[in-house]
Every structure is written in structure tokens, then in C-alpha cells.
Design a protein around this motif. Structure first.
Motif, PDB file in Angstrom:
ATOM      1  N   SER A 151     -10.151   1.608 -16.440  1.00 29.23           N
ATOM      2  CA  SER A 151      -9.169   1.331 -17.499  1.00 29.23           C
ATOM      3  C   SER A 151      -7.900   2.154 -17.319  1.00 29.23           C
ATOM      4  O   SER A 151      -6.811   1.727 -17.700  1.00 29.23           O
ATOM      5  CB  SER A 151      -9.790   1.616 -18.871  1.00 29.23           C
ATOM      6  N   VAL A 152      -8.036   3.338 -16.708  1.00 31.14           N
ATOM      7  CA  VAL A 152      -6.877   4.206 -16.464  1.00 31.14           C
ATOM      8  C   VAL A 152      -5.906   3.546 -15.486  1.00 31.14           C
ATOM      9  O   VAL A 152      -4.690   3.498 -15.715  1.00 31.14           O
ATOM     10  CB  VAL A 152      -7.338   5.567 -15.913  1.00 31.14           C
ATOM     11  N   VAL A 153      -6.444   3.012 -14.387  1.00 33.01           N
ATOM     12  CA  VAL A 153      -5.586   2.419 -13.366  1.00 33.01           C
ATOM     13  C   VAL A 153      -5.075   1.051 -13.822  1.00 33.01           C
ATOM     14  O   VAL A 153      -3.967   0.644 -13.476  1.00 33.01           O
ATOM     15  CB  VAL A 153      -6.327   2.325 -12.021  1.00 33.01           C
ATOM     16  N   GLU A 154      -5.860   0.342 -14.630  1.00 36.14           N
ATOM     17  CA  GLU A 154      -5.366  -0.917 -15.198  1.00 36.14           C
ATOM     18  C   GLU A 154      -4.203  -0.651 -16.148  1.00 36.14           C
ATOM     19  O   GLU A 154      -3.229  -1.417 -16.176  1.00 36.14           O
ATOM     20  CB  GLU A 154      -6.504  -1.646 -15.908  1.00 36.14           C
ATOM     21  N   ALA A 155      -4.274   0.433 -16.920  1.00 38.98           N
ATOM     22  CA  ALA A 155      -3.142   0.801 -17.773  1.00 38.98           C
ATOM     23  C   ALA A 155      -1.931   1.187 -16.923  1.00 38.98           C
ATOM     24  O   ALA A 155      -0.793   0.812 -17.220  1.00 38.98           O
ATOM     25  CB  ALA A 155      -3.538   1.952 -18.697  1.00 38.98           C
ATOM     26  N   ALA A 156      -2.186   1.926 -15.840  1.00 42.28           N
ATOM     27  CA  ALA A 156      -1.096   2.314 -14.940  1.00 42.28           C
ATOM     28  C   ALA A 156      -0.404   1.092 -14.344  1.00 42.28           C
ATOM     29  O   ALA A 156       0.818   1.081 -14.151  1.00 42.28           O
ATOM     30  CB  ALA A 156      -1.618   3.227 -13.836  1.00 42.28           C
ATOM     31  N   ALA A 157      -1.184   0.047 -14.039  1.00 47.82           N
ATOM     32  CA  ALA A 157      -0.605  -1.180 -13.488  1.00 47.82           C
ATOM     33  C   ALA A 157       0.364  -1.834 -14.472  1.00 47.82           C
ATOM     34  O   ALA A 157       1.254  -2.586 -14.074  1.00 47.82           O
ATOM     35  CB  ALA A 157      -1.705  -2.167 -13.119  1.00 47.82           C
ATOM     36  N   LEU A 158       0.201  -1.520 -15.749  1.00 50.67           N
ATOM     37  CA  LEU A 158       1.078  -2.040 -16.789  1.00 50.67           C
ATOM     38  C   LEU A 158       2.160  -1.027 -17.161  1.00 50.67           C
ATOM     39  O   LEU A 158       2.886  -1.208 -18.143  1.00 50.67           O
ATOM     40  CB  LEU A 158       0.258  -2.424 -18.020  1.00 50.67           C
ATOM     41  N   GLY A 159       2.253   0.049 -16.380  1.00 51.49           N
ATOM     42  CA  GLY A 159       3.301   1.045 -16.598  1.00 51.49           C
ATOM     43  C   GLY A 159       2.982   2.067 -17.671  1.00 51.49           C
ATOM     44  O   GLY A 159       3.874   2.778 -18.139  1.00 51.49           O
ATOM     45  N   VAL A 160       1.715   2.183 -18.065  1.00 57.44           N
ATOM     46  CA  VAL A 160       1.333   3.070 -19.166  1.00 57.44           C
ATOM     47  C   VAL A 160       0.544   4.262 -18.628  1.00 57.44           C
ATOM     48  O   VAL A 160      -0.506   4.086 -17.995  1.00 57.44           O
ATOM     49  CB  VAL A 160       0.480   2.309 -20.214  1.00 57.44           C
ATOM     50  N   PRO A 161       1.009   5.497 -18.870  1.00 50.87           N
ATOM     51  CA  PRO A 161       0.290   6.693 -18.411  1.00 50.87           C
ATOM     52  C   PRO A 161      -0.920   6.974 -19.290  1.00 50.87           C
ATOM     53  O   PRO A 161      -1.052   6.428 -20.394  1.00 50.87           O
ATOM     54  CB  PRO A 161       1.337   7.799 -18.540  1.00 50.87           C
ATOM     55  N   THR A 162      -1.801   7.850 -18.808  1.00 50.21           N
ATOM     56  CA  THR A 162      -3.050   8.156 -19.514  1.00 50.21           C
ATOM     57  C   THR A 162      -3.179   9.651 -19.790  1.00 50.21           C
ATOM     58  O   THR A 162      -2.851  10.472 -18.930  1.00 50.21           O
ATOM     59  CB  THR A 162      -4.268   7.695 -18.689  1.00 50.21           C
ATOM     60  N   VAL A 163      -3.665   9.971 -20.976  1.00 43.65           N
ATOM     61  CA  VAL A 163      -4.113  11.323 -21.309  1.00 43.65           C
ATOM     62  C   VAL A 163      -5.638  11.301 -21.235  1.00 43.65           C
ATOM     63  O   VAL A 163      -6.284  10.468 -21.876  1.00 43.65           O
ATOM     64  CB  VAL A 163      -3.656  11.748 -22.712  1.00 43.65           C
ATOM     65  N   ALA A 164      -6.217  12.193 -20.437  1.00 45.76           N
ATOM     66  CA  ALA A 164      -7.674  12.228 -20.270  1.00 45.76           C
ATOM     67  C   ALA A 164      -8.121  13.663 -20.056  1.00 45.76           C
ATOM     68  O   ALA A 164      -7.336  14.529 -19.646  1.00 45.76           O
ATOM     69  CB  ALA A 164      -8.094  11.362 -19.077  1.00 45.76           C
ATOM     70  N   PHE A 165      -9.385  13.902 -20.306  1.00 47.82           N
ATOM     71  CA  PHE A 165      -9.946  15.212 -20.012  1.00 47.82           C
ATOM     72  C   PHE A 165     -10.075  15.392 -18.502  1.00 47.82           C
ATOM     73  O   PHE A 165     -10.258  14.428 -17.752  1.00 47.82           O
ATOM     74  CB  PHE A 165     -11.310  15.375 -20.674  1.00 47.82           C
ATOM     75  N   ASP A 166      -9.966  16.629 -18.065  1.00 48.06           N
ATOM     76  CA  ASP A 166     -10.055  16.966 -16.646  1.00 48.06           C
ATOM     77  C   ASP A 166     -11.525  17.015 -16.244  1.00 48.06           C
ATOM     78  O   ASP A 166     -12.126  18.076 -16.121  1.00 48.06           O
ATOM     79  CB  ASP A 166      -9.365  18.314 -16.398  1.00 48.06           C
ATOM     80  N   VAL A 167     -12.097  15.814 -16.049  1.00 49.09           N
ATOM     81  CA  VAL A 167     -13.531  15.695 -15.747  1.00 49.09           C
ATOM     82  C   VAL A 167     -13.697  14.761 -14.544  1.00 49.09           C
ATOM     83  O   VAL A 167     -12.745  14.117 -14.088  1.00 49.09           O
ATOM     84  CB  VAL A 167     -14.310  15.138 -16.959  1.00 49.09           C
ATOM     85  N   ASP A 168     -14.929  14.693 -14.047  1.00 48.37           N
ATOM     86  CA  ASP A 168     -15.232  13.840 -12.900  1.00 48.37           C
ATOM     87  C   ASP A 168     -14.676  12.427 -13.088  1.00 48.37           C
ATOM     88  O   ASP A 168     -14.750  11.852 -14.169  1.00 48.37           O
ATOM     89  CB  ASP A 168     -16.750  13.731 -12.707  1.00 48.37           C
ATOM     90  N   GLY A 169     -14.147  11.878 -12.018  1.00 49.69           N
ATOM     91  CA  GLY A 169     -13.644  10.514 -12.027  1.00 49.69           C
ATOM     92  C   GLY A 169     -12.254  10.410 -12.596  1.00 49.69           C
ATOM     93  O   GLY A 169     -11.321   9.923 -11.925  1.00 49.69           O
ATOM     94  N   LEU A 170     -12.056  10.893 -13.805  1.00 43.69           N
ATOM     95  CA  LEU A 170     -10.739  10.797 -14.434  1.00 43.69           C
ATOM     96  C   LEU A 170      -9.722  11.683 -13.722  1.00 43.69           C
ATOM     97  O   LEU A 170      -8.531  11.342 -13.662  1.00 43.69           O
ATOM     98  CB  LEU A 170     -10.836  11.159 -15.914  1.00 43.69           C
ATOM     99  N   ARG A 171     -10.177  12.788 -13.140  1.00 41.43           N
ATOM    100  CA  ARG A 171      -9.239  13.627 -12.384  1.00 41.43           C
ATOM    101  C   ARG A 171      -8.844  12.960 -11.065  1.00 41.43           C
ATOM    102  O   ARG A 171      -7.879  13.374 -10.426  1.00 41.43           O
ATOM    103  CB  ARG A 171      -9.823  15.012 -12.141  1.00 41.43           C
TER     104      ARG A 171
END
Length: 368
Positions: free
Chosen positions: A275-295
Motif C-alpha cells: 500500500s505504501v508503494v501504491e500510494a507513492a505511485a499516486l504521488g502521496v508520501p507515507t508516514v510509517a514506523f521504522d519496522v521490517d518491510g516498511l523501512r
């Protein structure tokens, strides 16, 4: 080649998520390349036992737990039929080497290590069984087979937490989302959260952070898209400014994401963060915890912000979102648009499927 893809669910299962998207994208591209592909999975109420979609034969059987023995019996009855099997691990794998001939090429796909999540979903004794199956039993069963991980975080977790010693190849998720037409960014701060409503996604942490954020941004709105077993509990405690949409058709979901200032994930850990990269494809940045995968999915300071978890998750997330909204208020909600799109443009389902098919065909690819 004749290939079986075994996965806990299919994309039309009511509890499907990113793992199902991954398995189906790979299966449908293998069929498009001329392979004979059968997708073997669980059967939700109302689903047919068999159908063909996108050139892939789908066979459904069993529920949450019974799917595992039923799939093994199904494969045992057809043990000489398949040249290769894609064995997708969702917490525990299907242990397909137990019933298939040695000549069958088996590729284990691991999205993320579940050891720390079993306890969130299962009673303690069943969680202990899950950790035993995911760890020592899986390590022994697949010791002679190559594995696929979806991110460097998953590779590290397999090595360090599961003691995996065999070859592990990274095959990333791709991106299917694209810019929908005539989307206008919200004039007021808008946050969107997309994902399954399950315990480890911690959507409740986002809800706890909203009140503090709305003290600074009274017009702030939060849209939560997804469905799952936590939905009723979340609906019962929705704060002002939050809308829980449930399931949305793809185009409607993309329009909602594209109108947001920022996407957020409060997850305890992921394999990647589709979902993070799909949001990025639409030009939207993500706030996420610094955890496995999301980092791996978020490039801190370029396509979003990674938040260290130092105390209360809700307080930490509120601080991270506040910093992001401050910057976007100052620089404009489109400040990260181009970097996000460029990052998402690096990931392709076609490229991932090509790499996966090469591995299934026995190519000696470099681990990465």
C-alpha cells in the motif's frame, strides 16, 4: 511448464491482502507467458470450488486451517502432474515437499516472518505451534529448496530469526496503481490509511493519534480503507474526523488516496508494504514506523517519513504525522509528488514475474 501456485487465499477472498495480490500477479503472468498454471487456495463461503480467470485455473478447498491438509492431499493425488510449485508461506507454508517427487522444483515464497505476530491472533499454545512450524519444521522441510523473499527485511528476518541457511532471492512486489484522471489534492490536511483491518496493522493506534492532531489541524480528515476482523471494534470508537470506508472499488480507492496529503501505516511490521508503494505511485508520501518491510518501502526523507517507536505508539505516530503535516503545510501538499512517483516507477510486476519464472525454470541467479 505445469505450475501449481498454493496460497492461503485468492484475491477475491474477503480477507485477502497484499500476499494474495502478489501470488495472483505472478500466477497470471506465468499463464500469459504460456505456462499451465493452477492456483490452489482456500474457499470462502459463497466462492465456487473451481473456475478459470486470466488463463489461470483456480481450485478452492478448505478454510483457515483445513486448507493445509486438503491442499496436500490434492497435490498428493496429482504428485506427478506439476513441474514446479510456488509454495506461498503466510505464517506457515504448505510443506509441499512432503508429498511431491524430488524432481518437482519447489520455490518457497516468504512475505514476512510471523513469529512475533502469532500471539496477536492466536491463543498462546497455538501461537507456540505456529512458531515451531514456521521455524524448525520449515527450516528442515525446505532445506534443499531455494526461497523467495519480498524485501531485504524479510531476508534478514529469515536468517536471524528463523536460522535460514539456504539461498534466498528477493523478488519485489510491483505496482498496478496509476494516476486517476482529474484528481485534486484536498485543500485541507487529509490522511489516508489503506490495509486489512487486523491486529498487527494497528489502525487503533492511528485513531488514538487523531484527537491530538485535530487540536492543531481542526479541519483534518482521516480516511481508513479496508476490511477485516477488527472492523466492528474500530467503528465503535471512531473519533471525529475519521471515516471508515470498508472495501472500495480500485478506481474509487485510488481517487481517495490521490486526494490525500499523506498515507500512513501504523503496522507492527510488514514483508514489504504494497500500500505504501501504491500510494507513492499516486504521488502521496507515507508516514510509517521504522519496522521490517516498511523501512524498505519508504525512503526516509524522500518518499515519506519513518517514525522510531520509543514509547507510546500513538504518541510517536502523532509526532511523526505532525512533523509531516507541518512540512507539507509549509512546502505544499505536492512537495513529494515527483520523488514518490519516481520511486514507485522502479517496481514492476512484469519484472518480478520474469525473475520468478527464471528461478522456477532453474536459472542460477545471483541472490539479491
Amino acid at each position: 511448464m505445469k505450475v501449481a501456485v498454493v496460497n492461503w487465499r485468492d484475491p477475491w477472498h474477503p480477507d485477502s491482502g497484499g500476499a494474495e495480490t502478489y501470488a495472483w500477479q505472478m500466477a497470471s503472468r506465468m499463464a500469459r507467458a504460456g505456462h499451465e498454471v493452477c492456483f490452489v487456495t482456500a474457499r470462502a463461503p459463497g466462492q465456487s470450488r473451481a473456475q478459470t480467470r486470466d488463463g489461470v485455473r483456480v481450485r478452492r478447498m478448505g478454510g483457515v486451517f483445513t486448507v493445509y491438509p486438503l491442499v496436500l492431499l490434492w497435490l498428493l493425488a496429482r504428485r506427478g502432474r506439476f513441474d514446479a510449485v510456488l509454495d506461498c508461506q503466510n505464517g506457515i507454508p504448505f510443506f509441499t515437499p512432503w508429498v511431491l517427487p524430488r524432481r518437482t522444483r519447489i520455490l518457497l515464497v516468504v512475505h514476512h516472518v510471523h513469529d512475533r505476530q502469532f500471539g496477536l491472533h492466536l491463543p498462546w499454545w497455538l501461537a507456540a505451534v505456529g512458531r515451531f512450524l514456521e521455524g524448525p519444521v520449515s527450516r528442515w522441510t525446505y532445506r534443499g529448496h531455494a526461497s523467495v523473499a519480498v524485501s531485504p527485511s524479510t531476508v534478514r528476518a529469515m536468517r536471524e530469526r528463523l536460522g535460514w541457511s539456504g539461498p534466498i532471492h528477493v523478488v519485489h512486489n510491483g505496482v498496478t496503481a496509476g494516476p486517476p484522471p482529474e484528481v485534486v489534492r484536498s485543500p485541507v490536511p487529509r490522511v489516508v490509511c489503506v490495509g486489512r483491518l487486523v491486529a498487527h496493522k494497528r489502525v487503533d493506534v492511528l485513531l488514538d493519534a487523531v484527537a491530538e492532531l485535530r487540536e492543531r489541524w481542526p479541519d483534518l480528515t482521516v480516511d481508513v480503507v479496508g476490511r477485516g476482523p477488527e472492523e466492528a471494534a474500530l467503528r465503535a470508537r471512531l473519533p471525529e474526523g475519521v471515516t471508515l470506508h470498508g472495501y472500495l472499488p480500485e478506481e474509487e480507492k485510488e481517487r481517495l488516496i490521490a486526494s490525500a496529503w499523506v498515507h500512513v501505516s501504523a503496522s507492527q511490521g510488514e514483508g514489504w508494504g504494497l500500500s505504501v508503494v501504491e500510494a507513492a505511485a499516486l504521488g502521496v508520501p507515507t508516514v510509517a514506523f521504522d519496522v521490517d518491510g516498511l523501512r524498505d518501502a519508504v525512503r526516509d526523507g524522500e518518499t515519506g517519513w519513518l517514525v522510531p517507536e520509543t514509547g507510546s505508539p500513538a504518541t510517536d505516530l502523532a509526532k511523526g504525522l505532525a512533523a509531516a503535516l507541518d512540512e507539507l503545510t509549509r512546502e505544499g501538499p505536492d512537495a513529494y509528488n515527483m520523488k514518490c512517483r519516481e520511486w514507485a516507477g522502479r517496481f514492476s510486476w512484469d519484472a518480478g514475474a520474469d525473475r520468478l519464472m527464471a528461478l522456477i525454470s532453474g536459472a542460477n541467479l545471483e541472490e539479491r
